[in-house]
Each structure stands twice: as structure tokens, then as C-alpha cells.
Design an enzyme around this catalytic site. Structure first.
Site, PDB file in Angstrom:
ATOM      1  N   VAL A 167      71.265 -12.820  -6.346  1.00 44.11           N
ATOM      2  CA  VAL A 167      69.968 -12.172  -6.549  1.00 44.11           C
ATOM      3  C   VAL A 167      69.923 -11.500  -7.915  1.00 44.11           C
ATOM      4  O   VAL A 167      68.903 -11.528  -8.606  1.00 44.11           O
ATOM      5  CB  VAL A 167      69.678 -11.170  -5.419  1.00 44.11           C
ATOM      6  N   ASP A 168      71.015 -10.885  -8.341  1.00 46.05           N
ATOM      7  CA  ASP A 168      71.075 -10.327  -9.692  1.00 46.05           C
ATOM      8  C   ASP A 168      70.839 -11.410 -10.736  1.00 46.05           C
ATOM      9  O   ASP A 168      70.124 -11.201 -11.729  1.00 46.05           O
ATOM     10  CB  ASP A 168      72.440  -9.678  -9.939  1.00 46.05           C
TER      11      ASP A 168
END
Length: 381
Positions: A167-168
């Protein structure tokens, strides 16, 4: 050769992964990225090890090459004045501070824009600046709360996170896209703008068919291991020696698979003749395929299936992935300096402005003197 972002100055006030990775992408494209770090400790990820390199942690190094590091104490008035001057001079400012932390220091968007109307100011958070402003933005937490873990893992097992801070990484790419769009808009209007990206929105935007399935039916998809909810066979299957990843995207490929396996009759079996039928009869299909796949090795099946256009391959590790890329001429890694380990290269190929320069990730405060002198000089002009 001039790079697309030559002359663009990026003030990177961000830490950990999403913000720094976005800034590194801009550095690859020629931007001058000045990374502002805390005294003594720097970016949190400098201490996230092992593994370690001669400079720092390998985690820090994955997102900070080709930057200049300056140590500034934002609680010190003189250093804070330099930070504000950096913001005034920058084309782009990236930050992921907790809500209100930069406003107290005169580094919020309104304050920076008052001195620098062209600033592209990108704020990265976990859950946005409204109801989720106080929530900590850790990738693992967002994977859990945002639904990704609910569709990852074995059907009868626990929810599982993805094996990288995905997700980062997705948020970093969204931030980079937004920054490039805002710079393009500024070229036409002369005005900067504020961008807000958050991990939850980037995750939801990446759920693609899974989110669409929920919106169409009102039912949340569930974990299916390596199987696909809408395609079969599209999963891992056991061969004589190891696991084979098999991805039949249409009936034509399935017919070729059946022929290679010596079981052409499977393609005419009403249980398997269409993709919809195969999805509905997945357990029987799996048994039929593994019965035949168990007679030979993964390497053998991969070669035979690839030769007829059926997507198949060994379930390898990261070393296998890098070796595969190199064998295909993709130049997976690049050198970044004599004392630094190689890194994964910029993933985009450009016919006119290829990325050819990679500098090693900076030591903490490596460029402090240089950057401080430049900022002090600018203040007197």
C-alpha cells in the site's frame, strides 16, 4: 542529456516509505531532492534492520537514492527558518507529518503558498485529513482495515498481509502521478496546488475487480489462496517436484493446455468447456490437472506450455525473479556507488530521456553544509 525534471527542486519532509519513494522517483527523473532529516536519528527507516549496509539499513536505501540529506531541527528557530526558506525555494514539497505538526511551524500549505504561490504541496497520510486525521498511517494497519488482508491467504486460514508494504508503494506511485500532473498544470497556469494522497484511498483504488465485485453484488469477496474468483485454471498446481503457476485466460488457452497434458478430452468435457463451467467445477478441474501434472517436473511443463502460448511458470523467490529479468534483457538492477549495494532500477524505459544516473542513498546529514550555505545565500537575495 536533459532529464524531464531537471531544475525542479523537491523538499522532501517525508519519512518511512510512501513519501520518500515518491520523492526518489522524482530524483530518478532529474529533480534535485533535498531530504530533511531529524538530528541524530534521521528517517525512521535508518534504524529498521537488519539487513544493514555500510551506510544504513537496506530498508532506508530502497527509497532514498539520489537525494541530498540535510539535518534540520524544526524545533530550533534558526533551523526552522532554513526549512521555511527551503519551502519557499522548492517547486514541490512532500510531507507526511501528523495533522497540525507543520502548521505550528509555519510549514503548512497555507503558510508555504503565501510565500511561494507555485508550490506543489503533497501531503501523504494514512486515512486522510478529515475523520482519519489522527489515525496512524502504517501500511500493515491499512492492509488490515482496508480489506486487502481479507482477500489474501488460504480460504481456511487466517487473513494475511502482502509480503511487501504494497500500500505504501501504491501510494507513492499515486503521489508521483499527482505531482507530475500538478507540475504540468502549473506550466499552463503559473499556480501550484495542494495534493492529498492517503494509503486507504490508494488501496481502495487498487482493489480493481475485487472492489467492483462488491459494488456490483453487495457481497465482499473472500480469501481464495492462489485461485482467481472469476477465472480457472488460474492458480498454483502441484507437479512432480514443485508448484506451477498456471494462468489460462480463455478457452483457447485451456484447449492447448489439455492437449499438452495429453488430455484433449478435458476441453470438450461440459464441466470444463467454458471458463464459467471451469470456475463452477474448480475442485474437479484441479484434480484432473494435477493428476497429469504430477507426471513431470515444473521446468518441463513450463517449457512445453510456454511453447504453445499457455502462461505458466515456476513459483520462484526474489532471486529467481531477478535472474529471470536479467535473462530477458530487462537490466533489473543498477549500480549506485562503490560502497553501496546495487538497487532495482527505475522501472520505466524512455526512448528520449533514459534514466542513467543513480547516486547512492545519502549518509545522515551528508549534504548539510552545502544545503545550509545555499539556503543562507538565498535569504540575502
Amino acid at each position: 542529456m536533459a532529464m524531464p525534471l531537471d531544475g525542479v527542486i523537491v523538499a522532501d519532509f517525508s519519512r518511512v516509505l510512501a513519501g520518500p519513494l515518491a520523492a526518489m522517483m522524482l530524483a530518478d527523473l532529474g529533480a534535485t531532492v533535498i531530504k530533511v532529516e531529524r538530528p541524530d536519528v534521521g528517517d525512521d527507516t535508518r534504524s529498521w534492520g537488519p539487513p544493514w549496509t555500510a551506510n544504513s539499513s537496506s530498508y532506508f536505501e530502497c527509497a532514498n537514492r539520489s537525494k541530498r540529506s540535510v539535518v534540520l531541527d524544526l524545533d530550533d528557530e534558526e533551523d526552522l527558518a532554513l526549512a521555511r526558506e527551503l519551502a519557499r525555494r522548492a517547486d514541490v514539497l512532500l510531507e507526511n507529518f501528523r495533522d497540525g505538526a507543520l502548521a505550528r511551524r509555519g510549514l503548512d500549505y497555507a503558510s508555504v503558498r503565501a510565500a511561494n504561490s507555485g508550490i506543489v504541496y503533497c501531503s501523504v497520510s494514512g486515512f486522510g485529513s478529515r475523520g482519519g486525521a489522527a489515525m496512524p498511517g502504517y501500511d500493515f494497519l491499512v492492509q488490515a482495515m482496508g480489506g486487502l488482508m481479507s482477500i489474501t491467504g488460504e480460504e481456511d486460514g487466517e487473513p494475511a498481509k502482502v509480503g511487501v508494504a504494497l500500500v505504501d508503494v501504491l501510494t507513492a506511485k499515486d503521489a508521483a502521478i499527482g505531482i507530475l500532473a500538478a507540475l504540468h498544470a502549473r506550466a499552463a497556469t503559473g499556480r501550484g496546488q495542494r495534493l492529498e494522497v492517503n494509503l486507504l484511498s490508494s488501496l481502495l483504488g487498487s482493489l480493481a475487480n475485487q472492489a467492483s465485485a462488491y459494488l456490483a453484488t453487495g457481497r465482499s469477496p473472500r480469501r481464495m489462496g492462489n485461485r482467481h474468483p472469476s477465472i480457472a485454471p488460474y492458480e498454483t498446481l502441484r507437479c512432480k517436484d514443485d508448484m506451477l503457476a498456471l494462468a489460462c485466460g480463455n478457452d483457447r488457452q485451456f484447449g492447448r493446455l489439455a492437449e499438452v497434458l495429453g488430455a484433449a478430452e478435458l476441453a470438450g468435457d461440459e464441466r470444463f468447456a467454458t471458463n464459467e463451467a471451469r470456475v463452477l467445477n474448480r475442485p474437479a478441474l484441479r484434480r484432473a490437472l494435477e493428476e497429469r501434472l504430477s507426471q513431470d517436473t515444473v521446468a518441463s511443463w513450463t517449457a512445453r506450455l510456454t511453447a504453445v502460448g499457455v502462461p505458466a511458470g515456476k513459483v520462484g523467490d526474489i532471486a529467481d525473479g531477478l535472474r529471470l529479468a536479467e535473462s530477458l534483457g530487462l537490466e533489473a538492477t543498477v549500480p549506485v556507488g562503490d560502497s553501496a549495494p546495487p538497487q532495482i532500477r527505475h522501472p520505466i524505459g524512455y526512448s528520449e530521456t533514459p534514466v542513467t544516473h543513480y547516486a547512492p542513498p545519502p549518509r545522515l546529514g551528508q549534504h548539510s553544509d552545502e544545503v545550509r550555505r545555499w539556503l543562507a545565500e538565498e535569504k540575502t537575495r
